[in-house]
Motif scaffolding. Structure first.
Motif, PDB file in Angstrom:
ATOM      1  N   GLN A   1       0.814  -1.217   0.000  1.00  0.00           N
ATOM      2  CA  GLN A   1       0.000   0.000   0.000  1.00  0.00           C
ATOM      3  C   GLN A   1       0.851   1.273   0.000  1.00  0.00           C
ATOM      4  OE1 GLN A   1      -3.797  -2.068   2.333  1.00  0.00           O
ATOM      5  NE2 GLN A   1      -2.757  -0.361   3.291  1.00  0.00           N
TER       6      GLN A   1
ATOM      7  N   SER B   1       1.470   6.641   0.756  1.00  0.00           N
ATOM      8  CA  SER B   1       0.943   5.436   1.388  1.00  0.00           C
ATOM      9  C   SER B   1      -0.548   5.595   1.622  1.00  0.00           C
ATOM     10  CB  SER B   1       1.641   5.175   2.736  1.00  0.00           C
ATOM     11  OG  SER B   1       3.028   4.970   2.561  1.00  0.00           O
TER      12      SER B   1
ATOM     13  N   GLN C   1      -3.935   3.855   3.857  1.00  0.00           N
ATOM     14  CA  GLN C   1      -4.457   2.978   4.907  1.00  0.00           C
ATOM     15  C   GLN C   1      -5.974   3.014   4.819  1.00  0.00           C
ATOM     16  OE1 GLN C   1      -2.970   4.673   8.521  1.00  0.00           O
ATOM     17  NE2 GLN C   1      -0.824   4.605   7.865  1.00  0.00           N
TER      18      GLN C   1
ATOM     19  N   THR D   1      -5.656  -6.028   1.693  1.00  0.00           N
ATOM     20  CA  THR D   1      -4.579  -5.187   1.184  1.00  0.00           C
ATOM     21  C   THR D   1      -5.072  -4.441  -0.055  1.00  0.00           C
ATOM     22  OG1 THR D   1      -2.880  -6.679   2.009  1.00  0.00           O
ATOM     23  CG2 THR D   1      -2.242  -5.168   0.254  1.00  0.00           C
TER      24      THR D   1
END
Length: 281
Positions: free
Chosen positions: A162, A259, A261, A267
């Motif tokens: 990620q 990145s 999240q 994932t």
């Protein structure tokens, strides 16, 4: 031997090569830049306020040889009316640079002496800085990085899940298109420059499998939208973003790390299309 290539792409995705025997551009100029920085006088000195480097207007002459020189001219005139246009410039047969443009002027000349063809002056007005497109994708599978040469280089960077790393050699802020593929729940995207956090964005949305969330600063206005993976617009998600966060990212000189999240267990596949900006090429 490396050969310089100059092409145009119109809004319909059609390409017109300006370095072909059937129609070739010559006597080109205007590939530099102009410093349009504004200043404030402080005593006997000038203080820069807003630094702005803008590309000059590219110019040249397009030769349409006989036979059918006039027909070739009209075909080109129709092609450039499908705006916006992208000017593609490959100075040494290696890296390709782009400039968003319009044709400001196209001269219709008479046949040159000897009736060998038409020599028509053209002037482009720049709508952006020059830029180079770099596309990186992390599909979530930790493998060795691979580079695939298609229209652009697609670099699969999977050393960290990620996360995508892009090195920029540009001193200008460079826009980027961030794509987060579903399924994803309430994603958070973070931008680091040389390991220092620069910006973050969050949104309250659930993107199902088969769809993707696109955060885009490569076009104006900036946008946050949901598409199907086939590119069909599902909804504008701008109003669902957290306005207390930066939301929109621009890459800086050095190592850029982006990145993502989210609150789901899976994932997430992440993609970044960077438009590395340059004053001149």
């Amino acid at each position: 031997m490396n050969v310089r290539e100059i092409k145009l792409v119109n809004s319909e995705g059609q390409m017109y090569t300006l370095t072909m025997q059937e129609h070739f551009i010559h006597s080109i100029g205007g590939f530099g830049f102009t410093d349009q920085t504004s200043f404030q006088r402080v005593g006997s000195m000038l203080k820069p306020l807003t630094e702005l480097m803008m590309p000059d207007s590219p110019t040249g002459s397009i030769f349409f040889p006989e036979p059918n020189a006039y027909q070739k001219y009209y075909e080109f005139a129709r092609f450039i009316r499908r705006t916006p246009l992208r000017l593609l410039y490959n100075p040494a047969g290696e890296e390709e640079y782009m400039l968003n443009v319009r044709v400001q002027a196209l001269e219709k000349a008479d046949l040159v002496e000897g009736h060998t063809g038409l020599n028509c002056a053209v002037t482009f007005v720049p709508l952006s800085t020059w830029y180079k497109v770099v596309i990186a994708i992390n599909d979530g599978q930790v493998t060795e990085g691979k580079v695939y040469s298609y229209t652009y280089d697609y670099t699969y960077t999977n050393s960290l899940r990620q996360t995508i790393m892009i090195d920029s050699d540009s001193d200008l802020e460079s826009p980027a298109k961030i794509t987060i593929y579903g399924p994803v729940e309430d994603p958070v995207w973070v931008h680091y420059v040389n390991n220092v956090q620069k910006a973050t964005g969050t949104i309250d949305v659930q993107i199902p499998a088969g769809n993707k969330l696109v955060i885009d600063t490569t076009t104006i206005p900036y946008s946050i939208q949901e598409f199907t993976n086939a590119g069909v617009l599902v909804a504008d998600r701008y109003e669902q973003a957290d306005f207390s966060t930066n939301r929109f990212f621009f890459l800086d000189y050095g190592e850029n790390r982006i990145s993502v999240q989210h609150y789901g267990a899976n994932t997430v596949t992440l993609g970044v299309e960077a438009h590395l900006a340059y004053e001149t090429v």
